[in-house]
Design a protein around this motif. Structure first.
Motif, short mmCIF file in Angstrom:
data_model
loop_
_atom_site.label_atom_id
_atom_site.label_comp_id
_atom_site.label_asym_id
_atom_site.label_seq_id
_atom_site.Cartn_x
_atom_site.Cartn_y
_atom_site.Cartn_z
N GLU A 287 0.82 -1.21 0.00
CA GLU A 287 0.00 0.00 0.00
C GLU A 287 0.86 1.26 0.00
OE1 GLU A 287 -3.48 2.12 2.70
OE2 GLU A 287 -3.08 -0.02 2.95
N GLU A 288 1.89 1.27 0.82
CA GLU A 288 2.77 2.44 0.89
C GLU A 288 3.55 2.59 -0.42
OE1 GLU A 288 4.23 5.92 2.20
OE2 GLU A 288 2.60 4.73 3.06
N SER A 289 3.91 1.46 -1.02
CA SER A 289 4.60 1.50 -2.31
C SER A 289 3.70 2.15 -3.36
CB SER A 289 4.96 0.08 -2.73
OG SER A 289 5.50 0.07 -4.03
N GLU A 290 2.45 1.74 -3.40
CA GLU A 290 1.51 2.33 -4.36
C GLU A 290 1.39 3.84 -4.13
OE1 GLU A 290 -3.22 2.13 -5.64
OE2 GLU A 290 -2.36 0.51 -4.43
N ASN A 291 1.33 4.25 -2.88
CA ASN A 291 1.23 5.68 -2.56
C ASN A 291 2.45 6.45 -3.07
OD1 ASN A 291 -1.21 5.32 -1.27
ND2 ASN A 291 -0.30 5.13 0.77
N GLU A 292 3.63 5.85 -2.92
CA GLU A 292 4.85 6.52 -3.40
C GLU A 292 4.85 6.63 -4.93
OE1 GLU A 292 7.24 8.07 -1.83
OE2 GLU A 292 6.57 7.58 0.17
N PHE A 293 4.41 5.56 -5.61
CA PHE A 293 4.36 5.61 -7.07
C PHE A 293 3.37 6.68 -7.53
CE2 PHE A 293 5.57 0.84 -7.23
CZ PHE A 293 6.91 1.16 -7.21
N ARG A 294 2.22 6.74 -6.87
CA ARG A 294 1.22 7.75 -7.23
C ARG A 294 1.78 9.16 -7.00
NH1 ARG A 294 -3.92 6.79 -8.13
NH2 ARG A 294 -4.79 4.70 -7.90
N ARG A 295 2.47 9.33 -5.89
CA ARG A 295 3.07 10.63 -5.58
C ARG A 295 4.10 11.00 -6.65
NH1 ARG A 295 4.60 9.47 -0.64
NH2 ARG A 295 2.55 9.98 0.17
N ALA A 296 4.89 10.02 -7.07
CA ALA A 296 5.90 10.26 -8.10
C ALA A 296 5.25 10.70 -9.41
CB ALA A 296 6.74 9.01 -8.31
N VAL A 297 4.16 10.04 -9.79
CA VAL A 297 3.44 10.41 -11.02
C VAL A 297 2.91 11.83 -10.90
CG1 VAL A 297 1.40 9.95 -12.42
CG2 VAL A 297 2.84 8.04 -11.67
N GLU A 298 2.31 12.16 -9.76
CA GLU A 298 1.73 13.49 -9.58
C GLU A 298 2.79 14.59 -9.62
OE1 GLU A 298 -0.31 13.09 -5.88
OE2 GLU A 298 -1.87 11.78 -6.71
N ILE A 299 3.93 14.34 -8.98
CA ILE A 299 5.00 15.33 -8.98
C ILE A 299 5.52 15.53 -10.40
CG2 ILE A 299 7.38 15.77 -8.24
CD1 ILE A 299 6.62 14.27 -5.61
#
Length: 199
Positions: A115-127
Motif C-alpha cells: 500500500e505504501e509503495s503504491e502511494n509513493e508511485f502515485r506521488r511520483a506520477v503526480e509530482i
C-alpha cells in the motif's frame, strides 16, 4: 571517472574532489559490483556535506540508494531516500523529487509494503505531472502499472501507463520506453486496443 578525480586532486579543486570520489565509486559499483564503490560513495557524500554544496545533492542520494539496494542494504537505502526527500524540501532542489519517490516505492515494494509503495508511485506520477517532466512520469507510471499488473489489475495498469506512453513518438527509443512497451505487451490484446484508442 578516475581521470576526473585525479585532475581535481592535482589542481586542488576541493569542491569537486568529493563529487569525483562519489561518481568514481558509483562507476566501480555499477561496473563490477565492488563494495569498495559503496565506500567511495559514502566518502564522497561525507565530503560534500562538509562543504555544503546542495546542487544535485538529491541526485547523488538517489544513485547511492539504488546502489545500496542492489547490495541488499534495503534499510539503509530507505533511510538515504528519506534524507534525500527532506533535503529536497529544505533546499527547494526538486529536480529529482519524482524519481526519489519512485525509488522509495520500489524499495517499499521489495519490503512487502504494498500500500505504501503504491502511494509513493502515485506521488511520483503526480509530482512529475506537475513539473511536466514526461520522462520521470513515464518511469513512475511504469512502476505503478507493473504493481497493478502483478496484482491482476490490468485495467488500472493500462489506465496509468497508456496515456503517458502515447505522448512519446513511436520512433523514440529509450530504456524507459522499452520497459513501458514490454509491460504493455505483457498486458495483452487489451493494451493494443487501448493504445490505438488513445492515439
Amino acid at each position: 571517472m578516475e581521470e576526473a578525480l585525479n585532475f581535481c586532486v592535482e589542481h586542488d579543486l576541493r569542491s569537486y574532489i568529493s563529487w569525483g570520489r562519489f561518481y568514481r565509486g558509483l562507476a566501480l559499483f555499477r561496473r563490477m559490483g565492488q563494495r569498495d564503490g559503496l565506500d567511495l560513495m559514502r566518502s564522497g557524500i561525507a565530503g560534500t556535506d562538509k562543504i555544503n554544496p546542495r546542487i544535485l545533492q538529491t541526485a547523488r542520494f538517489g544513485h547511492f540508494a539504488e546502489a545500496l539496494a542492489s547490495a541488499g542494504e534495503l534499510k539503509e537505502a530507505l533511510e538515504v531516500l528519506s534524507g534525500a526527500l527532506r533535503t529536497a524540501g529544505e533546499s527547494g532542489e526538486r529536480l529529482c523529487e519524482a524519481e526519489l519517490n519512485r525509488l522509495r516505492g520500489e524499495l517499499l515494494l521489495r519490503s512487502g509494503e504494498i500500500e505504501e509503495s503504491e502511494n509513493e508511485f502515485r506521488r511520483a506520477v503526480e509530482i512529475a505531472q506537475a513539473q511536466k517532466a514526461r520522462s520521470w512520469e513515464l518511469r513512475a507510471a511504469t512502476s505503478l502499472a507493473r504493481l497493478y499488473a502483478d496484482r491482476g489489475r490490468h485495467s488500472d495498469a493500462l489506465g496509468v501507463l497508456v496515456p503517458v506512453h502515447s505522448w512519446f513518438a513511436e520512433d523514440v527509443d529509450t530504456a524507459d520506453l522499452r520497459a513501458a512497451r514490454t509491460l504493455l505487451e505483457t498486458l495483452g490484446q487489451d493494451a493494443e486496443i487501448s493504445i490505438h484508442l488513445v492515439r
